[in-house]
Design an enzyme around this catalytic site. Structure first.
Site, mmCIF file in Angstrom:
data_model
loop_
_atom_site.group_PDB
_atom_site.id
_atom_site.type_symbol
_atom_site.label_atom_id
_atom_site.label_comp_id
_atom_site.label_asym_id
_atom_site.label_seq_id
_atom_site.Cartn_x
_atom_site.Cartn_y
_atom_site.Cartn_z
ATOM 1 N N ASP A 177 0.848 -1.189 0.000
ATOM 2 C CA ASP A 177 0.000 0.000 0.000
ATOM 3 C C ASP A 177 0.887 1.244 0.000
ATOM 4 O OD1 ASP A 177 -3.109 0.674 0.970
ATOM 5 O OD2 ASP A 177 -1.647 2.210 1.523
ATOM 6 N N TYR A 241 -15.638 0.048 3.708
ATOM 7 C CA TYR A 241 -16.887 0.553 3.158
ATOM 8 C C TYR A 241 -17.199 1.853 3.895
ATOM 9 C CZ TYR A 241 -21.250 0.734 0.763
ATOM 10 O OH TYR A 241 -22.266 1.125 -0.070
ATOM 11 N N PRO A 243 -15.097 2.655 0.392
ATOM 12 C CA PRO A 243 -13.681 2.799 0.049
ATOM 13 C C PRO A 243 -13.428 4.192 -0.532
ATOM 14 C CG PRO A 243 -14.824 1.628 -1.694
ATOM 15 C CD PRO A 243 -15.867 1.952 -0.641
ATOM 16 N N SER A 244 -12.183 4.524 -0.730
ATOM 17 C CA SER A 244 -11.879 5.770 -1.461
ATOM 18 C C SER A 244 -11.883 5.514 -2.953
ATOM 19 C CB SER A 244 -10.495 6.300 -1.080
ATOM 20 O OG SER A 244 -10.438 6.561 0.279
ATOM 21 N N TYR A 246 -13.174 3.021 -6.130
ATOM 22 C CA TYR A 246 -14.235 2.051 -6.436
ATOM 23 C C TYR A 246 -13.798 1.023 -7.465
ATOM 24 C CZ TYR A 246 -16.964 4.638 -3.229
ATOM 25 O OH TYR A 246 -17.401 5.204 -2.060
ATOM 26 N N HIS A 249 -10.756 -3.991 -3.800
ATOM 27 C CA HIS A 249 -9.435 -4.312 -3.262
ATOM 28 C C HIS A 249 -9.577 -4.687 -1.789
ATOM 29 C CE1 HIS A 249 -10.157 0.019 -2.790
ATOM 30 N NE2 HIS A 249 -9.606 -0.156 -1.604
HETATM 31 O O1 G7M Z 1 -10.151 3.222 1.470
HETATM 32 P P1 G7M Z 1 -9.747 2.319 0.361
HETATM 33 O O2 G7M Z 1 -10.154 0.897 0.634
HETATM 34 O O3 G7M Z 1 -10.234 2.777 -1.001
HETATM 35 O O4 G7M Z 1 -8.165 2.318 0.370
HETATM 36 C C1 G7M Z 1 -7.373 2.445 -0.782
HETATM 37 C C2 G7M Z 1 -5.935 2.165 -0.420
HETATM 38 O O5 G7M Z 1 -5.148 2.365 -1.598
HETATM 39 C C3 G7M Z 1 -5.376 3.093 0.644
HETATM 40 O O6 G7M Z 1 -4.909 2.322 1.741
HETATM 41 C C4 G7M Z 1 -4.263 3.855 -0.084
HETATM 42 O O7 G7M Z 1 -3.151 4.116 0.755
HETATM 43 C C5 G7M Z 1 -3.907 2.929 -1.230
HETATM 44 N N1 G7M Z 1 -3.377 3.641 -2.405
HETATM 45 C C6 G7M Z 1 -3.848 4.792 -2.903
HETATM 46 N N2 G7M Z 1 -3.116 5.135 -3.994
HETATM 47 C C7 G7M Z 1 -3.352 6.312 -4.801
HETATM 48 C C8 G7M Z 1 -2.140 4.178 -4.189
HETATM 49 C C9 G7M Z 1 -1.104 4.011 -5.151
HETATM 50 O O8 G7M Z 1 -0.879 4.801 -6.080
HETATM 51 N N3 G7M Z 1 -0.342 2.881 -5.015
HETATM 52 C C10 G7M Z 1 -0.553 1.988 -3.979
HETATM 53 N N4 G7M Z 1 0.258 0.925 -3.915
HETATM 54 N N5 G7M Z 1 -1.538 2.140 -3.066
HETATM 55 C C11 G7M Z 1 -2.333 3.230 -3.165
#
Ligand code: G7M
Length: 319
Positions: A177, A241, A243-244, A246, A249
């Site tokens: 992450d 839920y 998530p940021s 969609y 993951h």
């Molecule tokens: O809240 P949500 O389940 O959507 O979490 C998305 C996760 O994706 C977070 O823990 C972020 O730190 C991770 N993440 C976000 N971005 C933009 C990236 C990225 O570019 N690369 C990686 N490896 N993780 C990311």
């Protein structure tokens, strides 16, 4: 271009030119500070978010790790000594005093919103509210998924892939992450990103996804045990839920590492999800799901629908 840390591209900005305009968040517990600013040499308009995080202590006693705090390389100043109690300020060598720096540039208003302090509200999303309010809102405002597709297509972060199953239906990529520095096992944080592009979130999961979900859990845990030597029953596996992003993951981190977003107002254990769908295939299309909203346009829309506002009643910590 790629170096041994898996950096595949030079940034367009120079961090030493960053000019802070605002402190968005200063979390003394997680030792992180979130800053808003600009790179004036590039643009006065484009905003940047920079997150500084003090790195976790290593867990071995060598000089490169926690032992380095007790060597000639560290200087000490006594704050006070009172009887058997002592307080000191230590200035350790820079090698064991690193800071992880995360940059979002250029950051959109939605990013700035996400990274700023806002009042939070717990809402209960019925399936009807999901259909009438959340889903249409998300379709029009969601964050770009380019970074996800870049990973799935091996265009970015390829060197960081921990495990991949390429099956289009049940396959996924396991990757560090963004929040993890990639080095200290104590703070390990991996994401499993699915190859199937048709699952937006928990709401879309049905019994047809059970093979995908069990594959992520079983192969993900195995890969973590093989590579990082963390036992399978010592890893927390869960989904956010809302998530940021969609595109479905799953989050993996060690039980003894408390990370932001792992509390019960945001997280659903993967084992519970599999169990719920096994008992009722359309559970997540029928369930009322709680989630936390910041003050935002989406929250106003929920209020407009005269949704019952639930007073905070979950006693867990919400990071
Ligand atoms: O809240 P949500 O389940 O959507 O979490 C998305 C996760 O994706 C977070 O823990 C972020 O730190 C991770 N993440 C976000 N971005 C933009 C990236 C990225 O570019 N690369 C990686 N490896 N993780 C990311």
């Amino acid at each position: 271009m790629s170096d041994d840390k898996g950096v595949t591209e030079q940034p367009s900005y120079d961090l030493s030119n960053f000019k802070i305009s605002e402190i968005l968040l200063n979390n003394t517990r997680s030792k992180t500070i979130t800053l808003l600013g600009i790179f004036p040499d590039l643009s006065d308009e484009d905003k940047a978010i920079v997150v500084l995080e003090k790195s976790a202590f290593g867990s071995d006693s060598t000089e490169d790790s926690v032992g380095g705090y007790f060597s000639q390389k560290t200087s000490y100043k006594a704050e006070f000594i009172n009887n058997i109690y002592g307080n000191f300020e230590g200035l350790p060598p820079k090698e064991i005093n690193k800071v992880k720096i995360t940059v979002i540039y250029p950051a959109t208003e939605k990013h700035i919103d996400k990274y700023s302090i806002r009042d939070k509200h717990l809402v209960l999303e019925t399936p009807i509210l999901y259909e009438n309010v959340t889903e249409p809102y998300l379709k029009s405002t969601q964050f770009s998924l380019d970074w996800v597709y870049n990973i799935l297509e091996h265009k970015k972060e390829k060197e960081r892939i921990v495990f991949e199953d390429q099956d289009p239906q049940t396959g996924f990529i396991l990757i560090p992450d963004l929040k993890w520095d990639g080095h200290s096992i104590e703070t390990l944080y991996l994401l499993a990103i699915v190859h199937d592009r048709n699952i937006k979130s928990l709401r879309d999961l049905t019994d047809k996804h059970i093979p995908l979900l069990t594959n992520i859990r079983d192969e993900g845990l195995k890969a973590i045990e093989n590579k990082y030597n963390i036992k399978q029953d010592q890893v927390r596996v869960y989904v956010h839920y809302q998530p940021s992003f969609y595109h479905f993951h799953v989050h993996f981190n060690p039980l003894n590492n408390d990370v932001p977003g792992m509390s019960c107002d945001k997280s659903h254990m993967l084992d519970t999800i599999i169990n719920n769908i096994t008992l009722m295939p359309d559970y997540y299309q029928k369930a009322t799901l709680p989630f936390v909203l910041h003050d935002s346009a989406l929250f106003e829309k929920f209020q407009e629908q005269e949704m019952r506002r639930v007073k905070p009643r979950l006693s867990c910590d919400s990071n």
